[in-house]
Write a protein that holds these residues in place. Structure first.
Motif: not given
Length: 215
Positions: A63-66, A118-126
């Motif tokens: 996700h972060r690479v994207g 929680a990890t998924g939500a943080a990624l979306i927020w990021g």
């Protein structure tokens, strides 16, 4: 391998590249992670130090690479001549274009699990935060939160729509983005009126004055 941030980053990138061929069949799973570790020749114990949650950490890395790829493409784009809403739409479109629907679908299943929600939500927020920052958002008050909350909702809904979109060139998804951004603009107009109500600015200042805690 030395235990440094640079080495961990490089090792994670190796594992991520190695796991991608297995994700469409096994998902972001323990078997896929094991296959990736074997493919790069890492000691399993070392691999677990790099990715304590195994494939989940690689899904996070994907996700972060994207996000990084989206930001790179935005940086190469002349945004000055575009309307603000078109800039937001472009950012969302680019974010989707740098991802593979099947990899994202498999990741969505992982992040839907209670222990990973929680990890998924943080990624979306990021992702939402990265987009607003790339577009020059400098808000430091209630607007900082409301913009990211709104865009997080739009991004989440768009990804769900995109994963099932069979239209040519994902045309229907991009039309969906336009409709959802219209919703954000209406919300921003209403929010602006509410903030102008007597006493509202002072109330919001008291709530959001403390240092923001970002995911």
């Amino acid at each position: 391998m030395k235990n440094s941030a640079l080495d961990v980053g490089a090792a994670t990138a190796e594992l991520l590249a190695a796991i991608l061929p297995y994700v469409p069949f096994d998902g972001w799973s323990a078997p896929a992670f094991k296959a990736a570790v074997e493919a790069v020749g890492f000691d399993p114990a070392l691999a677990r130090l790099i990715c304590p949650r195994g494939a989940v950490d690689l899904a996070v890395a994907y996700h972060r690479v994207g996000d990084a790829a989206m930001l790179a493409r935005l940086a190469e784009t002349d945004l000055a001549a575009r309307r603000y809403r078109d800039r937001v739409a472009l950012a969302l479109r680019l974010r989707l274009e740098v991802a593979d629907p099947e990899n994202v679908r498999r990741a969505a299943a992982v992040f839907a699990l209670p222990q990973n929600a929680a990890t998924g939500a943080a990624l979306i927020w990021g992702t939402a935060d990265a987009i607003w920052r790339a577009l020059g958002d400098a808000s430091d008050d209630f607007n900082w939160y409301s913009k990211r909350m709104s865009l997080s909702g739009v991004y989440s809904a768009t990804v769900l729509y995109w994963m099932g979109d069979t239209s040519e060139g994902k045309r229907d998804t991009f039309e969906f983005i336009e409709r959802r951004i219209e919703g954000i603009l209406r919300f921003e107009k209403i929010k602006g009126r509410v903030i102008e109500l007597p006493g509202m600015k002072d109330l919001l200042a008291g709530i959001y004055a403390p240092q923001r805690q970002r995911p």
